[in-house]
Design a protein around this motif. Structure first.
Motif, PDB file in Angstrom:
ATOM      1  N   PHE A 197       0.839  -1.202   0.000  1.00 25.80           N
ATOM      2  CA  PHE A 197       0.000   0.000   0.000  1.00 25.80           C
ATOM      3  C   PHE A 197       0.873   1.251   0.000  1.00 25.80           C
ATOM      4  O   PHE A 197       2.021   1.240   0.455  1.00 25.80           O
ATOM      5  CB  PHE A 197      -0.931   0.004   1.206  1.00 25.80           C
ATOM      6  CG  PHE A 197      -2.029  -1.014   1.137  1.00 25.80           C
ATOM      7  CD1 PHE A 197      -3.221  -0.724   0.487  1.00 25.80           C
ATOM      8  CD2 PHE A 197      -1.864  -2.273   1.709  1.00 25.80           C
ATOM      9  CE1 PHE A 197      -4.243  -1.667   0.423  1.00 25.80           C
ATOM     10  CE2 PHE A 197      -2.877  -3.219   1.640  1.00 25.80           C
ATOM     11  CZ  PHE A 197      -4.066  -2.915   0.994  1.00 25.80           C
ATOM     12  N   THR A 198       0.308   2.349  -0.507  1.00 22.98           N
ATOM     13  CA  THR A 198       1.043   3.614  -0.590  1.00 22.98           C
ATOM     14  C   THR A 198       0.192   4.749  -0.022  1.00 22.98           C
ATOM     15  O   THR A 198      -0.986   4.554   0.301  1.00 22.98           O
ATOM     16  CB  THR A 198       1.404   3.943  -2.053  1.00 22.98           C
ATOM     17  OG1 THR A 198       0.185   4.058  -2.820  1.00 22.98           O
ATOM     18  CG2 THR A 198       2.280   2.866  -2.664  1.00 22.98           C
ATOM     19  N   ASP A 199       0.797   5.946   0.069  1.00 24.58           N
ATOM     20  CA  ASP A 199       0.086   7.138   0.554  1.00 24.58           C
ATOM     21  C   ASP A 199      -0.639   6.846   1.860  1.00 24.58           C
ATOM     22  O   ASP A 199      -1.841   7.072   2.005  1.00 24.58           O
ATOM     23  CB  ASP A 199      -0.911   7.648  -0.491  1.00 24.58           C
ATOM     24  CG  ASP A 199      -0.238   7.997  -1.804  1.00 24.58           C
ATOM     25  OD1 ASP A 199       0.869   8.565  -1.760  1.00 24.58           O
ATOM     26  OD2 ASP A 199      -0.813   7.703  -2.858  1.00 24.58           O
ATOM     27  N   ILE A 200       0.089   6.345   2.825  1.00 27.55           N
ATOM     28  CA  ILE A 200      -0.495   5.889   4.085  1.00 27.55           C
ATOM     29  C   ILE A 200      -0.594   7.030   5.091  1.00 27.55           C
ATOM     30  O   ILE A 200       0.378   7.736   5.346  1.00 27.55           O
ATOM     31  CB  ILE A 200       0.344   4.745   4.683  1.00 27.55           C
ATOM     32  CG1 ILE A 200       0.452   3.583   3.686  1.00 27.55           C
ATOM     33  CG2 ILE A 200      -0.253   4.261   6.001  1.00 27.55           C
ATOM     34  CD1 ILE A 200       1.538   2.575   4.033  1.00 27.55           C
ATOM     35  N   ASP A 201      -1.774   7.203   5.639  1.00 29.70           N
ATOM     36  CA  ASP A 201      -1.998   8.172   6.716  1.00 29.70           C
ATOM     37  C   ASP A 201      -2.614   7.420   7.890  1.00 29.70           C
ATOM     38  O   ASP A 201      -3.757   6.968   7.815  1.00 29.70           O
ATOM     39  CB  ASP A 201      -2.930   9.288   6.250  1.00 29.70           C
ATOM     40  CG  ASP A 201      -3.224  10.306   7.356  1.00 29.70           C
ATOM     41  OD1 ASP A 201      -2.524  10.277   8.393  1.00 29.70           O
ATOM     42  OD2 ASP A 201      -4.154  11.114   7.184  1.00 29.70           O
ATOM     43  N   ALA A 202      -1.847   7.246   8.952  1.00 30.29           N
ATOM     44  CA  ALA A 202      -2.322   6.546  10.148  1.00 30.29           C
ATOM     45  C   ALA A 202      -2.079   7.450  11.353  1.00 30.29           C
ATOM     46  O   ALA A 202      -0.941   7.845  11.615  1.00 30.29           O
ATOM     47  CB  ALA A 202      -1.593   5.215  10.317  1.00 30.29           C
ATOM     48  N   HIS A 203      -3.137   7.782  12.064  1.00 27.87           N
ATOM     49  CA  HIS A 203      -2.976   8.675  13.199  1.00 27.87           C
ATOM     50  C   HIS A 203      -4.096   8.441  14.218  1.00 27.87           C
ATOM     51  O   HIS A 203      -5.087   7.768  13.921  1.00 27.87           O
ATOM     52  CB  HIS A 203      -2.994  10.136  12.752  1.00 27.87           C
ATOM     53  CG  HIS A 203      -4.299  10.580  12.160  1.00 27.87           C
ATOM     54  ND1 HIS A 203      -4.658  10.337  10.848  1.00 27.87           N
ATOM     55  CD2 HIS A 203      -5.352  11.255  12.712  1.00 27.87           C
ATOM     56  CE1 HIS A 203      -5.850  10.841  10.612  1.00 27.87           C
ATOM     57  NE2 HIS A 203      -6.301  11.392  11.720  1.00 27.87           N
TER      58      HIS A 203
END
Length: 224
Positions: A197-203
């Motif tokens: 996977f790419t462009d990962i935003d985890a927060h």
């Protein structure tokens, strides 16, 4: 099909038991909610503009209904036959919406319809081994498709598969224990990256007012 469920279906058959009398009324569907706090945080825009979406573990089906009402062909897949039957009754007149009784990994293994978005709101992603689930999600997404999920923020130090008991099971807790996968946002990002996977935003999305339980929110893409 798997020889036995990875999570006991009975655990979810009585999830959020109805305490009233007569037929349980359908819940209200307002906005698309990722957290347990109504109106808090982002909404359906996290998923972009999908034509076809898959909800993993929809339970009452509110998010799936919201998308279907926006013209998105949406399928909700739930391990619990009771949850699927209830949601199907409630929302039977909603065009472009269906609920399927299946385990998430099994469904994704056999699915042949490309998906623009796969998501889970405190649902099956929380309760499924990501090493099994993530490659199948990537396989089912169209190029550039979005995978997004939310769940409770992890307790410090309680990472990996953690046992959870249902308070509503009336003495059957020892029989019906499920595992939920908890990691830091960075660990989730590393897992997703390893599975392509790419462009990962985890927060972590803090609770409103800073008091209460925060929400882990993750959004990523299958490469184009």
């Amino acid at each position: 099909m798997s020889p036995e469920p990875r999570t006991p279906a009975q655990y979810w058959d009585t999830y959020k038991p109805y305490r009233g009398t007569g037929e349980q009324p359908a819940p209200e569907v307002g906005r698309f909610e990722w957290t347990q706090y109504p109106g808090h945080g982002p909404g359906a825009e996290v998923l972009g503009r999908p034509r076809r979406a898959l909800d993993l573990g929809p339970a009452e089906g509110r998010e799936a209904v919201f998308l279907a009402r926006q013209g998105v062909a949406t399928t909700g897949v739930d391990l619990s036959a009771a949850q699927v039957d209830r949601a199907s009754r409630w929302w039977k007149d909603t065009p472009g919406l269906e609920f399927v009784h299946a385990e998430a990994v099994d469904y994704l293994t056999s699915n042949t319809t490309p998906l623009d978005a796969v998501y889970s709101v405190w649902g099956a992603v929380w309760f499924t081994d990501p090493e099994l689930l993530f490659p199948l999600v990537a396989q089912n997404l169209t190029p550039g498709g979005i995978f997004a999920f939310s769940q409770a923020e992890p307790s410090p130090g309680a990472y990996g598969p953690q046992p959870m008991h249902g308070k509503w099971l009336e003495g059957r807790e020892s029989e019906l224990t499920v595992l939920r996968w908890q990691y830091t946002p960075q660990t989730w990002a590393d897992l997703l990256k390893r599975h392509g996977f790419t462009d990962i935003d985890a927060h972590i999305l803090p609770p409103p007012g800073g008091e209460g339980l925060g929400t882990l929110l993750v959004r990523t893409h299958r490469p184009v």
